[in-house]
Design a protein around this motif. Sequence first.
Motif, PDB file in Angstrom:
ATOM      1  N   UNK A  17       0.766  -1.111  -0.007  1.00 47.58           N
ATOM      2  CA  UNK A  17       0.128  -0.044  -0.014  1.00 47.58           C
ATOM      3  C   UNK A  17       0.923   1.191   0.036  1.00 47.58           C
ATOM      4  N   UNK A  18       2.038   1.441   0.841  1.00 48.25           N
ATOM      5  CA  UNK A  18       3.133   2.665   0.490  1.00 48.25           C
ATOM      6  C   UNK A  18       3.441   2.721  -0.614  1.00 48.25           C
ATOM      7  N   UNK A  19       4.010   1.465  -1.394  1.00 49.97           N
ATOM      8  CA  UNK A  19       4.365   1.787  -2.449  1.00 49.97           C
ATOM      9  C   UNK A  19       3.638   2.065  -3.464  1.00 49.97           C
ATOM     10  N   UNK A  20       2.396   1.734  -3.483  1.00 45.79           N
ATOM     11  CA  UNK A  20       1.310   2.502  -4.425  1.00 45.79           C
ATOM     12  C   UNK A  20       1.120   3.761  -3.882  1.00 45.79           C
ATOM     13  N   UNK A  21       1.084   4.198  -2.683  1.00 42.81           N
ATOM     14  CA  UNK A  21       0.640   5.556  -2.322  1.00 42.81           C
ATOM     15  C   UNK A  21       1.776   6.341  -2.823  1.00 42.81           C
ATOM     16  N   UNK A  22       3.166   6.065  -2.669  1.00 41.51           N
ATOM     17  CA  UNK A  22       4.175   6.875  -3.056  1.00 41.51           C
ATOM     18  C   UNK A  22       3.992   6.799  -4.814  1.00 41.51           C
ATOM     19  N   UNK A  23       3.770   5.835  -5.512  1.00 42.99           N
ATOM     20  CA  UNK A  23       3.527   5.904  -6.991  1.00 42.99           C
ATOM     21  C   UNK A  23       2.569   6.982  -7.299  1.00 42.99           C
ATOM     22  N   UNK A  24       1.476   7.161  -6.630  1.00 48.16           N
ATOM     23  CA  UNK A  24       0.217   7.759  -7.135  1.00 48.16           C
ATOM     24  C   UNK A  24       0.589   9.510  -6.580  1.00 48.16           C
TER      25      UNK A  24
END
Length: 766
Positions: free
Chosen positions: A696-703
């Motif tokens: 989730x953290x990875x996707x959050x940073x991506x967005x």
Amino acid sequence: MQNQVLLIALVLAVVGLVVGILVFGPASSHKDVNPTDHSVVTLGDNSQQTSDLAGVAILANGAKISDEELDFATHAGIQVYKQLYQQLNQDYQEKLQGTTGEYQRLQHEAQAADGLIYKSIVRAEIKKRGITVPQDEVDKAFNDKYHEYLQYIFGIKEEDFISFLKDPVQRQQFQQALFEAGLLNLLTGTYEEFRDVLRANAEYDLQEQALKNTLITRVTPSDAELLDYIDKNRGKYMANIVEAVVPSDTDLQSYFDMHRNQYADAKKLNDAKDAVKQDFMVEAQGKLLDAWLELARSSGVFPNSDEVHARHILVAVEEGASPDKVQSAQVKIEHIQAALQQGADFAQLAKDNSDDQSNRDKGGDLGWFGHGMMVPEFDQAAFALNPGKTSGIIRTPFGFHVIQLLERRSTDSLKQAIAKAFASEKSDDQFKSWTDAQVVQATIKILDPLLAGHIAEEKGQSATNPLDQFKYFNEAVRDFEGGKSNPAYANFVGYLESRIYLQELKAFQSQLAALGPSASDSDKAAIQQRIDDAQKRASASFLQSQYKSWDESAFQEILTADGNDPELHYRYAQFLYDEKYDIMKALAELKTLQTQFPQYKTKEVADLSSTIQKSEGIGPDGLPGHPVEIMANNHIQPGSPHPNYNSIPPTSGPHYPTLAPYGVSDKPIQDEFQVHNLEHGAVLIQYRPGTDASIISDMNKFVTDLRKDPKYCKLMLAPYPGLDQLIAITAWGRILKLDEFDHTQAEGFVESFISKGPEQVNDCQP
């Protein structure tokens, strides 16, 4: 006038429910009579299709019904259903898609044929008996219908209408609007043709009524028959017979507490108040009606009813009006009430203050009315008054009222109205019996093999004798076979035949189940053999069809009936991949095929499985993800029902008129909000709740990183309960599902579809 045709088309769509009356007339009451019970001649071979039958769909006692008539009547019938479904915020067009949708169209065509056959036979009888109608009656009926069209349907003055139709382009648009609404099928759309068609329809209606009058026996019901008739039609007459019941909030709360199981989705009264109120009123009035009927039956006389003559003053308040508007209206009605108490003239106050435009100039005079003519709150208050008395302030859905009762009388008008309805219904029954007999005795030739086959199928379905049932099913297959020579039908015939064999299969299975314990093994084996044969014929016929718009329900039905045919499983997997783009389901079907039928088309199955696995994440157009069929994208209000979305998460369809905030959310976004965002070009990355925090953290940073560039402002991230895979990325009409977050695939999807929704709106700030 340049926009008048748009107005006409819009209003025509709204009044589409009149289609059934305008096109079919009374024929709708004959839909339970099969027009082919006497003799059906289907022309499956071209040898019987002589040149004089070109363009003819049906022969009814030799009278020709054209393909054009049948096509329009079918279209008109479909329009009725579309309007009905639209009132329920549903799209009937969705039910006409795919294989089962084509079958639905065939059902509409059969209903249209029924109506046209009925009308043809009635016309022939009118001609045979030489029935004519005085021209002054025709003129009056035509003028009434003509002005109804102008005033209520088109909303246009006659001179403007005539001028409008002088323009060839507008005339064509008018003609098309009438056709699309299913109202009239005009050849030219000229003013003269429009009037001629309306006049012909009016004359036919009068002639039909004249025929009916010559055939029926006059009906004069007794009081006892009328009371029984009321009992059988309680919902129709209850409000006209007994006084209105208006419950208090205390009444409603008590009723809600006693019937909580009926309102399982409501935690408190306000969650279901309208439904509770309706149920309370129906139950209370039902008890009053029971008492009224008991008293009337014991006396043996239909009682006279009360009517009142009243006037009122209305201060209108719209439903859902703001508290300030309600307060302002209440102050005004209180001032009016105070003036009345001080001796002011009621009629003059109504003329000066009432918002009821229909009677304010008459001093608010409503004339005579009985129970059920006014809303319950008004009804209860008016009938509680004595002549010359004025009510307090009454609140109804229209606003605030003050009512003054002028007179009261006892009358038999309600009895006369109900007696007229009773006599009309009995007359209709008599006429229906006559027309039913004429239809059954008629010689009907259905020239379309698919329509003929469908009619035979319906007869088989309704047959109670197994021999008749199978006879009609055999006729249906024979007729359907006649359609294979027509390229337009060839790919659909197999599906129709498979339906017949599936029905035979169910009939044989019922026979087997009905065998008692004393049945011999040979009898059981004989029926089992028929079951096996029907399964094979159903599967073989289904596989003969190469229909381009197969729907999943058709596959599921045939697989339920015969799950032992590997070719069905293989074709189902192809369908899931080629048509539905359902990768996971297609792979699962292939795995089942490899497990249960390991020797079947080993190479082809392996190649298809490999192709699907390699294409995962890439659609057939070479773009990321897979396309999903676009649904109707109308605005709906929160809580309104709508068709189920065709993907999870949704990628199009009905949606709320407001947007969800762009960016990152730690809470799920309701489907109806996110679809609106997609329409404006959003891309949503959604994950299954419980996903590892690091992902989730990875996707959050991506967005978050991408949204620093205004180009990617409409990128969104949120959890989504119920995902069948870990991650789903959606855009308008597009979806990509992943078992792990892949930056490359996500970037490709975002790059391809961000800000490319059907509505280009600049509504996002990074």
